[in-house]
Write a protein that holds these residues in place. Structure first.
Motif, short mmCIF file in Angstrom:
data_model
loop_
_atom_site.label_atom_id
_atom_site.label_comp_id
_atom_site.label_asym_id
_atom_site.label_seq_id
_atom_site.Cartn_x
_atom_site.Cartn_y
_atom_site.Cartn_z
N GLY A 1 49.11 0.45 65.23
CA GLY A 1 49.86 1.69 65.22
C GLY A 1 50.53 1.90 66.56
N ASN B 1 51.79 -3.27 67.53
CA ASN B 1 51.99 -1.93 66.98
C ASN B 1 51.88 -1.91 65.47
OD1 ASN B 1 52.39 -1.26 69.64
ND2 ASN B 1 54.57 -0.84 69.44
N GLY C 1 49.71 6.38 65.85
CA GLY C 1 49.27 5.46 66.89
C GLY C 1 49.30 6.16 68.23
#
Length: 334
Positions: free
Chosen positions: A262, A258, A208
């Protein structure tokens, strides 16, 4: 109007899962539906909070030493009431209560599960209309059925959870829950008043470019955390562009984003609060379970969150959670 019958409601999905598990009693499915009912009730009040006298402080302090919001109390009552009046929960523990509550009646004493929850995470954002949420973890009790639940039923390692989940009250209201079979998300359809499948089999991307941390405490964090934040500020992703900081101040919203896109969420200990602020049983364990099932990781900086042996209901812990490769980078710094 034609309805898409390929889209399952939460109730339909839990029943479908029940059919696929031999010898299942349906208690967990029933408990999840009770949580969904309480979430709908809380959602109604969240959506009209500015129109009724439910904003602001309740004028009391909880066991954490924090100001209690009126909506905190309402949410706590709704989740506690839904689980008490159901048939699948032997007792609850809540961030808003000093101690656990055993539902000491004939039906509840026969239940095999207990539930721990944070009824309204991020409640400091209520008055400014920012997304807030509910977090829960479900454990199989360790004491014999037929008697009231005891503290031992609640003080279990996070890896003993049989299910965990959260509800986000935002632009849409979403319930995400995990069992060992996977993580699935359901969005509330206000036209029919049901949570409907919207995000099946959620997987946390291994990489991410989002890091979520309260940068205002930078100089109070351990040096390894400072080094990682500095790395994030300098780092360029392989596909171009720097890492981006996103911090809402509502853990449910930050970790939800998240999980889907990511990223990494960090709530380290500080020089004045080395154990951090997050509660192990109500926040860390449920999210650690969800992220691990989805392919992510969660630690307190040195240990896997789910392996921590709890010693008290309101125990605190530092928390680092997110995409697997970003967690590897963090641990290199730590």
């Amino acid at each position: 109007m034609n309805y898409n019958r390929k889209i399952l409601t939460l109730d339909e999905f839990t029943i479908q899962q029940l059919r696929e598990i031999p010898h299942s009693t349906g208690e967990l499915s029933s408990l999840l539906r009770d949580l969904g009912l309480a979430a709908k009730r809380v959602n109604v009040e969240v959506n009209k909070a500015g129109l009724v006298d439910i904003l602001g402080d309740a004028g009391s302090i909880n066991v954490q030493g924090e100001d209690v919001k009126k909506l905190d109390l309402y949410a706590n009552d709704q989740f506690m009431g839904a689980l008490r009046h159901g048939i699948s929960c032997a007792g609850i523990a809540s961030e808003e209560l000093d101690d656990f509550v055993a539902f000491d009646d004939v039906v509840s004493n026969q239940s095999k599960y207990v539930c721990l929850f944070d009824p309204l995470d991020g409640s400091g954002n209520i008055d400014v209309n920012v997304s807030i949420g509910t977090i829960f973890g479900v454990y199989r009790r360790v004491t014999e059925k037929g008697s009231p639940a005891t503290k031992a039923d609640f003080l279990q390692q996070g890896l003993k959870q049989v299910a965990a989940g959260y509800i986000v009250y935002g632009s849409s209201t979403m319930l995400v829950y995990a069992t060992r079979r996977g993580v699935n998300g359901f969005t509330l359809d206000p036209s029919i008043g049901e949570f409907t499948m919207s995000n099946p089999d959620i997987k946390c991307p291994p990489d991410g470019n989002i890091y979520s941390v309260n940068h205002g405490h930078f100089f109070r964090y351990p040096k390894g955390v400072q080094d990682y934040i500095t790395l994030c500020q300098k780092k360029e992703k392989e596909n171009g562009g720097p890492y981006t900081q996103r911090y809402i101040g509502s853990m449910v919203s930050d970790v939800h984003r998240n999980l889907i896109k990511g990223g990494i969420f960090m709530y380290p200990g500080t020089t004045n609060k080395p154990q951090g602020k997050l509660r192990l049983m109500y926040e860390c364990n449920p999210f650690a379970f969800i992220l691990e099932v989805a392919g992510g990781r969660a630690t307190d900086g040195t240990r896997r969150i789910l392996e921590i042996e709890p010693t008290e209901l309101h125990q605190r812990s530092p928390m680092y959670i997110g995409s697997r490769h970003m967690m590897d980078e963090l641990e290199d710094c730590l």
